[in-house]
Scaffold this motif. Structure first.
Motif, PDB file in Angstrom:
ATOM      1  N   CYS A 126       0.976  -1.358   0.091  1.00 58.37           N
ATOM      2  CA  CYS A 126       0.027   0.071  -0.138  1.00 58.37           C
ATOM      3  C   CYS A 126       0.745   1.198   0.016  1.00 58.37           C
ATOM      4  CB  CYS A 126      -0.847  -0.182   1.302  1.00 58.37           C
ATOM      5  SG  CYS A 126      -0.189  -0.040   2.897  1.00 58.37           S
ATOM      6  N   SER A 149       2.561   4.035   3.163  1.00 66.07           N
ATOM      7  CA  SER A 149       2.273   3.503   4.569  1.00 66.07           C
ATOM      8  C   SER A 149       2.931   2.260   4.647  1.00 66.07           C
ATOM      9  CB  SER A 149       0.579   3.202   4.642  1.00 66.07           C
ATOM     10  OG  SER A 149       0.075   4.593   4.477  1.00 66.07           O
ATOM     11  N   HIS A 204      -0.495   1.147  -6.317  1.00 71.72           N
ATOM     12  CA  HIS A 204       0.035   1.236  -4.948  1.00 71.72           C
ATOM     13  C   HIS A 204      -0.611   1.890  -3.817  1.00 71.72           C
ATOM     14  CE1 HIS A 204       2.971   0.070  -8.126  1.00 71.72           C
ATOM     15  NE2 HIS A 204       4.103   0.617  -7.437  1.00 71.72           N
ATOM     16  N   GLU A 205      -0.904   3.119  -4.028  1.00 72.96           N
ATOM     17  CA  GLU A 205      -1.727   3.876  -2.992  1.00 72.96           C
ATOM     18  C   GLU A 205      -3.090   3.883  -3.088  1.00 72.96           C
ATOM     19  OE1 GLU A 205      -0.512   5.845  -0.503  1.00 72.96           O
ATOM     20  OE2 GLU A 205       1.632   6.176  -1.092  1.00 72.96           O
ATOM     21  N   VAL A 206      -3.862   3.907  -1.725  1.00 68.39           N
ATOM     22  CA  VAL A 206      -5.090   3.773  -1.906  1.00 68.39           C
ATOM     23  C   VAL A 206      -5.969   4.727  -2.525  1.00 68.39           C
ATOM     24  CG1 VAL A 206      -7.106   3.835  -0.192  1.00 68.39           C
ATOM     25  CG2 VAL A 206      -5.208   2.585   0.512  1.00 68.39           C
ATOM     26  N   THR A 244     -11.787  -0.460  -4.271  1.00 67.54           N
ATOM     27  CA  THR A 244     -11.555   0.033  -3.052  1.00 67.54           C
ATOM     28  C   THR A 244     -11.554  -1.140  -1.978  1.00 67.54           C
ATOM     29  OG1 THR A 244     -12.631   2.212  -3.703  1.00 67.54           O
ATOM     30  CG2 THR A 244     -12.110   1.823  -1.225  1.00 67.54           C
ATOM     31  N   LYS A 261      -8.440  -3.267  -2.524  1.00 71.92           N
ATOM     32  CA  LYS A 261      -7.108  -2.328  -2.290  1.00 71.92           C
ATOM     33  C   LYS A 261      -7.121  -2.564  -0.452  1.00 71.92           C
ATOM     34  CE  LYS A 261      -3.514  -0.101  -2.054  1.00 71.92           C
ATOM     35  NZ  LYS A 261      -2.174  -0.683  -2.567  1.00 71.92           N
ATOM     36  N   LEU A 262      -8.243  -2.228   0.200  1.00 66.51           N
ATOM     37  CA  LEU A 262      -8.490  -2.358   1.527  1.00 66.51           C
ATOM     38  C   LEU A 262      -8.049  -3.909   2.188  1.00 66.51           C
ATOM     39  CD1 LEU A 262     -11.328   0.068   2.319  1.00 66.51           C
ATOM     40  CD2 LEU A 262      -8.863   0.314   2.492  1.00 66.51           C
ATOM     41  N   ARG A 270      -5.973  -5.656   0.601  1.00 66.74           N
ATOM     42  CA  ARG A 270      -4.619  -5.789   0.558  1.00 66.74           C
ATOM     43  C   ARG A 270      -3.827  -5.174   1.607  1.00 66.74           C
ATOM     44  NH1 ARG A 270      -2.694  -2.870  -4.842  1.00 66.74           N
ATOM     45  NH2 ARG A 270      -0.204  -2.868  -4.272  1.00 66.74           N
ATOM     46  N   VAL A 271      -4.480  -3.881   2.046  1.00 67.57           N
ATOM     47  CA  VAL A 271      -3.693  -3.285   3.032  1.00 67.57           C
ATOM     48  C   VAL A 271      -3.668  -4.117   4.349  1.00 67.57           C
ATOM     49  CG1 VAL A 271      -4.041  -1.283   4.666  1.00 67.57           C
ATOM     50  CG2 VAL A 271      -4.403  -0.930   2.112  1.00 67.57           C
TER      51      VAL A 271
END
Length: 348
Positions: free
Chosen positions: A148, A151, A208-210, A229, A232-233, A235-236
């Motif tokens: 991510c 972060s 890469h970034e949210v 979204t 991605k979360l 993945r975070v």
């Protein structure tokens, strides 16, 4: 006279050292908060608003340090921001995630996300060794690309222990190549033949970034944006086991290495991150409070990255040369293509 003697005696007790420590920290803390606030203000400028405040904060901090110089009186507060505030921000990051999100993308979607993450992390480290990039910098680029962005870079560095220049270089890499994906993926969408869910998964599993994922995924429509979204979360969420695993592995290597070598700290704060995911999954946090918590979390991480910039020397960045940038490009190309192939083969 007796009363006048009591006050100095009392202040010399437990309160004295606390007050002194706070006095040492506050000036530097005020500087890092100012840097973060300036980063948010700069986002009001057209063309800059698409950038993460975390990225702007480290640039502002670096500019101050290299043009003016970080004063000695600020150092204790800067280090406090890099350690305590960073860890608290990462713990709060868990309140943006729920276990139900994993269920929303399904087993096949989760496996694709996990496969992209794990494969990219280890392939990036391998390429880094092959082309001669310093192992710590390669690991930070690997984490930023596979999980991510900024972060993940700063969370991973709690156990990787790279230099501030390593962190700054890794953040720059994931920002540049994540931004390329953010702009390129919507252009490629008509050529992919992906459904809204498949396109959303592609963005969420590889960009890469949210913020970059959100910007790119919603170009495919509301359904693609929401699914991207969530992917991605998810993945975070995998940041926690990766950082814990790296911490334990680094500790074992240190114990088996040179005598007297200090073992890296175990990132116990990641357990707090995981605990917050559970708390959020149980619905304990009121829905109306979540946007404010998310804003506070991002601001705390911006403070930490601003502090990182206040310790980063541009001359040392230039000395690292072109190879880390090439590694960032290779890592970006790998995760983008792997995600596309997996989704086209098993999901679309």
């Amino acid at each position: 006279m007796a009363d006048e003697r009591v006050a100095p005696s009392f202040l010399a007790g437990p309160v004295g050292p606390v007050a002194k420590a706070a006095g040492n920290i506050l000036p530097g803390l005020a500087l890092t908060v100012t840097v973060a606030g300036l980063a948010y203000a700069l986002r009001l400028i057209p063309g800059i608003s698409s950038l993460s405040p975390l990225v702007i904060a480290i640039v502002v901090g670096m500019s101050f340090h290299n043009l003016i110089g970080t004063p000695a009186w600020a150092i204790p507060g800067v280090k406090f921001s890099l350690r305590r505030i960073l860890r608290f921000g990462i713990i709060l990051l868990g309140l943006q995630l729920t276990l139900a999100q994993v269920q929303m993308i399904g087993l096949s979607g989760f496996l694709i996300v996990a496969a992209c993450l794990v494969s990219t992390f280890f392939v990036t480290r391998w390429i880094g060794r092959a082309i001669g990039v310093e192992p710590r910098l390669a690991e930070l680029i690997a984490a930023g690309t596979s999980i991510c962005g900024a972060s993940a870079v700063i969370a991973t560095n709690t156990v990787t222990r790279g230099s501030d220049e390593d962190v700054a270089y890794a953040v720059a890499c994931v920002t540049v190549f994540g931004s390329i994906s953010m702009l390129l993926f919507p252009v490629l969408l008509p050529l992919t033949g992906f459904s809204a869910h498949a396109y959303g998964l592609w963005t969420g599993a590889t960009i890469h970034e949210v913020a970059q994922v959100v910007a790119s995924a919603f170009q495919g429509g509301q359904e693609a944006g929401e699914f991207g979204t969530v992917a991605k979360l998810t993945r975070v969420m995998l940041l926690a086991p990766l950082v814990l695993a790296l911490g334990f592995a680094a500790t074992r290597r240190a114990k088996g290495g040179e005598a007297g070598r200090a073992a890296p700290p175990v990132p116990w704060f990641v357990l707090g991150f995981m605990a917050m995911i559970v708390v959020n999954s149980l619905g304990i946090v009121p829905a109306e409070a979540k946007p404010q918590i998310a804003q506070v979390t991002t601001f705390l991480l911006a403070i930490a990255l601003g502090a990182m910039g206040l310790e980063t020397d541009v001359r040392k960045l230039r000395a690292k040369g072109f190879k880390p940038l090439a590694l960032g490009a290779a890592s970006w190309a790998f995760i983008s293509l792997l995600g596309f192939v997996l989704i086209a083969s098993f999901y679309a």
